[in-house]
Motif scaffolding. Structure first.
Motif, PDB file in Angstrom:
ATOM      1  N   PHE A 162       1.333  -6.556  20.366  1.00  0.00           N
ATOM      2  CA  PHE A 162       2.042  -6.345  19.109  1.00  0.00           C
ATOM      3  C   PHE A 162       2.596  -7.650  18.554  1.00  0.00           C
ATOM      4  N   GLU A 163       2.936  -8.598  19.422  1.00  0.00           N
ATOM      5  CA  GLU A 163       3.451  -9.887  18.950  1.00  0.00           C
ATOM      6  C   GLU A 163       2.341 -10.710  18.296  1.00  0.00           C
ATOM      7  N   GLU A 164       1.150 -10.651  18.885  1.00  0.00           N
ATOM      8  CA  GLU A 164       0.007 -11.341  18.278  1.00  0.00           C
ATOM      9  C   GLU A 164      -0.317 -10.728  16.919  1.00  0.00           C
ATOM     10  N   HIS A 165      -0.276  -9.396  16.844  1.00  0.00           N
ATOM     11  CA  HIS A 165      -0.567  -8.716  15.584  1.00  0.00           C
ATOM     12  C   HIS A 165       0.490  -9.022  14.533  1.00  0.00           C
ATOM     13  N   LEU A 166       1.743  -9.071  14.949  1.00  0.00           N
ATOM     14  CA  LEU A 166       2.820  -9.360  14.007  1.00  0.00           C
ATOM     15  C   LEU A 166       2.661 -10.774  13.442  1.00  0.00           C
ATOM     16  N   TYR A 167       2.334 -11.725  14.300  1.00  0.00           N
ATOM     17  CA  TYR A 167       2.099 -13.087  13.827  1.00  0.00           C
ATOM     18  C   TYR A 167       0.980 -13.108  12.788  1.00  0.00           C
ATOM     19  N   THR A 168      -0.127 -12.425  13.103  1.00  0.00           N
ATOM     20  CA  THR A 168      -1.264 -12.399  12.187  1.00  0.00           C
ATOM     21  C   THR A 168      -0.868 -11.814  10.838  1.00  0.00           C
ATOM     22  N   GLU A 169      -0.085 -10.748  10.866  1.00  0.00           N
ATOM     23  CA  GLU A 169       0.341 -10.108   9.617  1.00  0.00           C
ATOM     24  C   GLU A 169       1.216 -11.040   8.787  1.00  0.00           C
ATOM     25  N   VAL A 170       2.155 -11.715   9.432  1.00  0.00           N
ATOM     26  CA  VAL A 170       3.063 -12.608   8.702  1.00  0.00           C
ATOM     27  C   VAL A 170       2.308 -13.776   8.086  1.00  0.00           C
ATOM     28  N   VAL A 171       1.484 -14.456   8.864  1.00  0.00           N
ATOM     29  CA  VAL A 171       0.788 -15.629   8.343  1.00  0.00           C
ATOM     30  C   VAL A 171      -0.252 -15.224   7.297  1.00  0.00           C
TER      31      VAL A 171
END
Length: 312
Positions: A162-171
């Motif tokens: 979920f942290e990897e996905h959250l990073y992808t969404e933000v950037v």
């Protein structure tokens, strides 16, 4: 044989999500479970498979070994430590033989924001960095190395899915906002580029980075997003009369699938339509592809566009 441990179900992924994260098909996952005893999914109340995150992480490492030529029956039973030892011996997939530079203070700061779940801080930091550096340098000097660092942190168990996905969404949101301010159709010029990925390739951030750099060069970009069937790519290229089809590949693709798919696409496109490929898939750079240009580094895009224009 599958296990059923309700206290471990929290955070586990369904088989569709595992296929997306690892690039290993659902049929293959079921076959390995029966043949090799791994993975060992849990079961939910509906008796559907759920895969603990540590198994997903191990599957992702195994997939990297398969891409390097190892056979599943030889590696499925190995421990994570043994898998990592094998990865260390593969030059293209391991960085242990090449002294990797330590992450910059900037990258460490952003990784810390991801790890501490400070989403607003991460977004603000990225936006300020974008304003300070400009879009081109932001993509090549920040987003590209940060994305690599996030992926490595996930593989090492430092980050959760979920942290990897959250990073992808933000950037992704930061980049798309910046692109929205840049795009003016009356200023666009050739080449007109269609951007997408083949089926099974869910990772679209690399594609977005390429779109940003192409837009800075004044190219007209048409993005289909990820997972477009080959026939539909060819139809879209014809319908939009594009000059180039640009494709992004992660390291999830096998050599055979890359070669087969690219040959199929090349045969369906007009001879005058170029194909540009790039990403972390090493197969792209191991041979010359007739009618296909491989871009190993993002910072080479401006020169590639200039070269295309000079030959037209």
């Amino acid at each position: 044989m599958t296990s059923s441990l309700p206290n471990e179900i929290h955070g586990a992924l369904p088989i569709t999500a595992v296929e997306r994260e690892t690039g290993i098909s659902k049929d293959t996952l079921r076959a390995w479970e029966k043949r090799y005893g791994f993975p060992q999914p849990l079961r939910d109340a509906a008796d559907d498979r759920l895969y603990p995150l540590e198994q997903v992480q191990r599957l992702k490492l195994i997939r990297r070994l398969l891409d390097a030529g190892h056979r599943p029956g030889k590696v499925a039973h190995l421990s994570n430590e043994s898998i990592c030892e094998l990865l260390d011996k593969i030059p293209d997939l391991s960085k242990t033989n090449q002294k990797a530079p330590a992450p910059s203070e900037e990258i460490r700061r952003l990784l810390s924001a991801i790890e501490s779940h400070h989403t607003a801080l991460l977004r603000d930091d990225l936006q300020r960095t974008l304003m300070r550096k400009g879009l081109g340098a932001f993509v090549t000097e920040v987003v590209a190395p940060l994305t690599t660092a996030v992926g490595e942190s996930w593989a090492q168990g430092r980050f959760e899915v979920f942290e990897e996905h959250l990073y992808t969404e933000v950037v992704t949101n930061v980049l798309r906002s910046s692109l929205g301010n840049l795009k003016h159709s009356e200023l666009s010029r050739s080449p007109k580029v269609l951007l997408t990925t083949f089926p099974q390739e869910m990772h679209g951030l690399g594609l977005l980075m390429v779109e940003a750099l192409l837009t800075l060069e004044g190219c007209e970009c048409i993005s289909l997003g990820t997972q477009t069937p080959i026939t539909d790519i060819a139809r879209a290229a014809h319908a939009h009369q594009v000059d180039v089809v640009a494709l992004s590949f992660s390291n999830l693709h096998s050599q055979v699938s890359v070669q087969t798919s690219l040959r199929a696409l090349r045969s369906e496109l007009d001879a005058a339509t170029g194909i540009w490929v790039g990403g972390s898939c090493q197969t792209l750079y191991q041979k010359h592809w007739e009618g296909i240009t491989a871009m190993q580094a993002l910072h080479g895009i401006p020169a590639l566009v200039t070269q295309w224009r000079e030959t037209r």
